[in-house]
Scaffold this active site. Sequence first.
Site, PDB file in Angstrom:
ATOM      1  N   GLU A 181       0.882  -1.316  -0.151  1.00 53.93           N
ATOM      2  CA  GLU A 181       0.019  -0.239  -0.024  1.00 53.93           C
ATOM      3  C   GLU A 181       0.808   1.221  -0.190  1.00 53.93           C
ATOM      4  O   GLU A 181       2.009   1.157   0.370  1.00 53.93           O
ATOM      5  CB  GLU A 181      -0.953   0.211   1.271  1.00 53.93           C
ATOM      6  CG  GLU A 181      -0.304   0.020   2.519  1.00 53.93           C
ATOM      7  CD  GLU A 181      -1.059   0.859   3.764  1.00 53.93           C
ATOM      8  OE1 GLU A 181      -1.554   1.978   3.383  1.00 53.93           O
ATOM      9  OE2 GLU A 181      -1.145  -0.096   4.649  1.00 53.93           O
ATOM     10  N   SER A 198     -13.112   1.679  10.368  1.00 55.99           N
ATOM     11  CA  SER A 198     -12.422   1.723   9.106  1.00 55.99           C
ATOM     12  C   SER A 198     -13.219   0.865   7.915  1.00 55.99           C
ATOM     13  O   SER A 198     -13.726  -0.360   8.124  1.00 55.99           O
ATOM     14  CB  SER A 198     -11.143   1.114   9.221  1.00 55.99           C
ATOM     15  OG  SER A 198     -10.373   1.355   8.106  1.00 55.99           O
ATOM     16  N   VAL A 217      -5.388   0.368   2.955  1.00 55.10           N
ATOM     17  CA  VAL A 217      -5.567  -1.265   2.936  1.00 55.10           C
ATOM     18  C   VAL A 217      -6.821  -1.456   1.880  1.00 55.10           C
ATOM     19  O   VAL A 217      -6.632  -2.377   0.952  1.00 55.10           O
ATOM     20  CB  VAL A 217      -5.738  -1.839   4.289  1.00 55.10           C
ATOM     21  CG1 VAL A 217      -6.291  -3.221   4.139  1.00 55.10           C
ATOM     22  CG2 VAL A 217      -4.523  -1.722   5.032  1.00 55.10           C
ATOM     23  N   LYS A 255      -3.664  -1.937  16.097  1.00 57.46           N
ATOM     24  CA  LYS A 255      -2.778  -1.228  17.312  1.00 57.46           C
ATOM     25  C   LYS A 255      -4.194  -1.018  18.177  1.00 57.46           C
ATOM     26  O   LYS A 255      -5.100  -0.824  17.907  1.00 57.46           O
ATOM     27  CB  LYS A 255      -2.813   0.215  16.798  1.00 57.46           C
ATOM     28  CG  LYS A 255      -0.942   0.074  16.304  1.00 57.46           C
ATOM     29  CD  LYS A 255      -0.637   1.303  15.539  1.00 57.46           C
ATOM     30  CE  LYS A 255      -1.662   1.398  14.178  1.00 57.46           C
ATOM     31  NZ  LYS A 255      -1.589   0.551  13.097  1.00 57.46           N
ATOM     32  N   ASP A 281     -16.835   5.627  14.053  1.00 55.39           N
ATOM     33  CA  ASP A 281     -15.772   5.505  13.201  1.00 55.39           C
ATOM     34  C   ASP A 281     -15.363   4.297  13.090  1.00 55.39           C
ATOM     35  O   ASP A 281     -14.764   3.447  14.233  1.00 55.39           O
ATOM     36  CB  ASP A 281     -14.625   6.400  13.905  1.00 55.39           C
ATOM     37  CG  ASP A 281     -13.335   6.499  13.049  1.00 55.39           C
ATOM     38  OD1 ASP A 281     -13.503   5.755  11.840  1.00 55.39           O
ATOM     39  OD2 ASP A 281     -12.429   7.251  13.394  1.00 55.39           O
TER      40      ASP A 281
HETATM   41  N1  PSU Z   1      -2.211   1.553  10.616  1.00 59.25           N
HETATM   42  C1  PSU Z   1      -0.691   1.612  10.468  1.00 59.25           C
HETATM   43  N2  PSU Z   1      -0.149   2.325   9.608  1.00 59.25           N
HETATM   44  C2  PSU Z   1      -1.076   2.844   8.736  1.00 59.25           C
HETATM   45  C3  PSU Z   1      -2.407   2.631   8.476  1.00 59.25           C
HETATM   46  C4  PSU Z   1      -2.961   2.299   9.284  1.00 59.25           C
HETATM   47  O1  PSU Z   1       0.040   1.139  11.191  1.00 59.25           O
HETATM   48  O2  PSU Z   1      -0.426   3.655   7.513  1.00 59.25           O
HETATM   49  C5  PSU Z   1      -3.393   3.245   7.426  1.00 59.25           C
HETATM   50  C6  PSU Z   1      -3.532   1.991   6.443  1.00 59.25           C
HETATM   51  O3  PSU Z   1      -3.574   2.602   5.209  1.00 59.25           O
HETATM   52  C7  PSU Z   1      -4.828   1.756   6.588  1.00 59.25           C
HETATM   53  C8  PSU Z   1      -5.624   3.064   6.986  1.00 59.25           C
HETATM   54  O4  PSU Z   1      -5.642   1.249   5.599  1.00 59.25           O
HETATM   55  O5  PSU Z   1      -4.477   3.727   7.883  1.00 59.25           O
HETATM   56  C9  PSU Z   1      -6.649   2.886   7.864  1.00 59.25           C
HETATM   57  O6  PSU Z   1      -7.229   4.320   8.019  1.00 59.25           O
HETATM   58  P1  PSU Z   1      -8.715   4.601   8.587  1.00 59.25           P
HETATM   59  O7  PSU Z   1      -8.737   4.343  10.091  1.00 59.25           O
HETATM   60  O8  PSU Z   1      -8.891   6.138   8.763  1.00 59.25           O
HETATM   61  O9  PSU Z   1      -9.749   3.776   7.818  1.00 59.25           O
HETATM   62 MN    MN Z   2     -12.027   6.127  10.025  1.00 62.12          MN
END
Ligand code: PSU
Ligand code: MN
Length: 304
Positions: free
Chosen positions: A25, A141, A107, A160, A139
């Site tokens: 990614e 993902s 992702v 995490k 929220d």
């Molecule tokens: N977790 C990490 N590093 C990252 C991400 C998540 O440790 O760079 C990035 C990935 O691209 C993941 C995105 O798909 O954050 C998720 O963002 P959101 O929580 O806004 O969906």
């Molecule tokens: Mn989000």
Amino acid sequence: MNQYLEISGEVQEALRSGKPVVALESTIISHGMPYPQNVETALRVEQTIRDNGAVPATIAIIGGKLKAGCTAEEIEYLGKKGQAVTKASRRDLPVLIARGEDGATTVTTTMIIAAMAGIKVFATGGIGGVHRGAQQTFDISADLEELAETPVMVICAGAKSILDLGLTLEYLETKGVPVIGYGTDELPAFYTRHSGFGVDYRIDTPEELAAAFRAKEACGLKGGMLVTNPIPEEYSMPVEVINAAIDQAIAEANEQGIHGKACTPFLLARVKDLTGGDSLAANIQLVLNNARLAAQTAKCLTLS
Ligand code: PSU
Ligand code: MN
């Protein structure tokens, strides 16, 4: 193949001749790590995949084109531009493409473009999930929905604890996504090997990961598979240190009203600063570890 997809020559040749390919990614480059460590890491990850006998395909949106296989120059460009690049999730694709803009793939969008190109294995650091407090904020993902829909194996280091890991697992269960622990019965928590939550299945070899994925495909079961690969012991962080940093980062995000797509990048950057850079070192090592496993698994998948 659709007119917006651009597969690099090397990746096209690998796919045509049945060689293993691993997707990577680009949000981890633009938003997940600071420059220049982001670019150095992205290139090291690609090299690790090559050293393990597969072809890397870093995925991004450049000038409105869905790229499967970026050049080193394109990686440098995305890394230098950093958070000025649009973090592109599923909802962002139509307008970015139509306008000919750039986007760093999460992702979610990396899975979408990998599937379009015919790439089955994808290595990254961490996935998004159900955020703490999602009962109020909603929220969650889009990565979880994509895992439910799109047939790509995602190899990560768990999730995490900026997330609510229990709710993230519940969501994946509802959506029918297999959560595999590689060499462990416990969901790894990214910077650490332990979360206290169990995975669905423990698998100990790349051969068996490939066999499970093949079975899923043969039965026409939609969606992906989530492989959680614990950070190597020697690079894992002390639990109290990382948890204190995460709690403080979340408190600051709440105070400052950070929300939506800015949330994950904000938390990652604050955790890095609060740990004096130690979290970045751990992050780099776990991505390399996932790249190795992904290359080995992609190799097994090409031998049927
Ligand atoms: N977790 C990490 N590093 C990252 C991400 C998540 O440790 O760079 C990035 C990935 O691209 C993941 C995105 O798909 O954050 C998720 O963002 P959101 O929580 O806004 O969906
Ligand atoms: Mn989000």
